[in-house]
Design a protein around this motif. Sequence first.
Motif, PDB file in Angstrom:
ATOM      1  N   PHE A  73       0.761  -1.148   0.066  1.00  0.00           N
ATOM      2  CA  PHE A  73       0.045   0.006   0.081  1.00  0.00           C
ATOM      3  C   PHE A  73       0.822   1.075  -0.139  1.00  0.00           C
ATOM      4  O   PHE A  73       2.004   1.441   0.276  1.00  0.00           O
ATOM      5  N   LEU A  91     -10.292  -1.228   0.433  1.00  0.00           N
ATOM      6  CA  LEU A  91     -10.568   0.148   0.572  1.00  0.00           C
ATOM      7  C   LEU A  91      -9.725   0.768   2.000  1.00  0.00           C
ATOM      8  O   LEU A  91     -10.234   0.164   3.018  1.00  0.00           O
ATOM      9  N   LYS A 126      -4.295  -4.998  -9.330  1.00  0.00           N
ATOM     10  CA  LYS A 126      -4.283  -4.575  -7.899  1.00  0.00           C
ATOM     11  C   LYS A 126      -5.103  -3.466  -7.712  1.00  0.00           C
ATOM     12  O   LYS A 126      -5.218  -2.465  -8.854  1.00  0.00           O
ATOM     13  N   LEU A 127      -6.145  -3.414  -7.088  1.00  0.00           N
ATOM     14  CA  LEU A 127      -7.060  -2.289  -6.974  1.00  0.00           C
ATOM     15  C   LEU A 127      -6.985  -1.643  -5.577  1.00  0.00           C
ATOM     16  O   LEU A 127      -7.348  -2.530  -4.773  1.00  0.00           O
ATOM     17  N   GLU A 128      -6.776  -0.457  -5.331  1.00  0.00           N
ATOM     18  CA  GLU A 128      -6.832  -0.061  -3.830  1.00  0.00           C
ATOM     19  C   GLU A 128      -7.644   1.241  -4.120  1.00  0.00           C
ATOM     20  O   GLU A 128      -7.195   2.201  -5.043  1.00  0.00           O
ATOM     21  N   LEU A 129      -8.587   1.602  -3.169  1.00  0.00           N
ATOM     22  CA  LEU A 129      -9.076   2.817  -3.157  1.00  0.00           C
ATOM     23  C   LEU A 129      -8.977   3.483  -1.748  1.00  0.00           C
ATOM     24  O   LEU A 129      -8.703   2.722  -0.585  1.00  0.00           O
ATOM     25  N   TYR A 130      -8.634   4.867  -2.093  1.00  0.00           N
ATOM     26  CA  TYR A 130      -8.209   5.377  -0.791  1.00  0.00           C
ATOM     27  C   TYR A 130      -9.379   6.402  -0.370  1.00  0.00           C
ATOM     28  O   TYR A 130      -9.810   7.237  -1.271  1.00  0.00           O
TER      29      TYR A 130
END
Lengths: 138, 138
Positions: A73, A91, A126-130
């Motif tokens: 991350f 998330l 890879k999927l990251e939501l902030y």
Amino acid sequence: MTDTIEQKCLLKGVKLTDQRRLIAKVMSEASDHPDVDELYKRVSKIDPKISIATVYRTVKLFEESGILTKHEFKGGKARYEELNEGHHDHLIDVKSGEIIEFVDEEIEELQKKVAEKHGYTLVDHKLELYGVKKNLNK
Amino acid sequence: MTDTIEQKCLLKGVKLTDQRRLIAKVMSEASDHPDVDELYKRVSKIDPKISIATVYRTVKLFEESGILTKHEFKGGKARYEELNEGHHDHLIDVKSGEIIEFVDEEIEELQKKVAEKHGYTLVDHKLELYGVKKNLNK
DNA sequence: GTAGATGCAAAGTATTTGCGACAAG
DNA sequence: CTTGTCGCAAATACTTTGCATCTAC
């Protein structure tokens, strides 16, 4: 359940040692996504003689064996979580650091389509939501 | 176009020096996503006296000023690219390392919805697709 | 002129590795 | 037995920082 990890090791021809069993146990009991340092702290409480080098070697081995996955991350150290059947993305609460897991089939589908459109077969993603928590009242 | 970067600096109150101008120039001419080492090599060819510390300091400063964005792709060093109006995500060829930029409005929309669904406002995201080239003939 | 930038080398982090002692299969 | 693992400390890779000097504004 701890059985599962040992079974996975046998399946992959990964030799089981006390240290590895311990790391596997601590990881499967973790509901968060600890980094190596945190994991080292947790296993040290049970086996104070364990070396951090062993923890690094083991998470890498477990990752290659499909027992753990590694996340990198934003701006932090690598963090690990147990790999189960169900894939999910994350998330991340940018204020608290809290991590919420989610799955969205529609997004998954679209990703495949995007890759296809460019002539590729999707092998990983890879999927990251902030995000920041919304003020729910008023 | 190089003007734009200098303007951004003035706007943000970022003092312009020869080193910063050079780094900005090299980055805006780069069509790939260089890491700090690569960037250092490129600027060194023009100004051999520049220090790698300055390159690190400058990319960080530019990132904070919204001139560059940082990517931390799988298992590698941080890589940078110039930040323009158009946001995009990346499709990475796992064999060659080639990077393809893409935009998919549908995915963008769905991401926002997912965040909302969990009570969050999306402030940022990271989407990376990893794929292998399809065999197009036969 | 002054606050801030640079270069250098030293210091930090995070992670990996060489090696002799030791344990699993 | 033999191959691979462990613990330790040293090594590596990437990035940051203290300090004296220098430069943009």
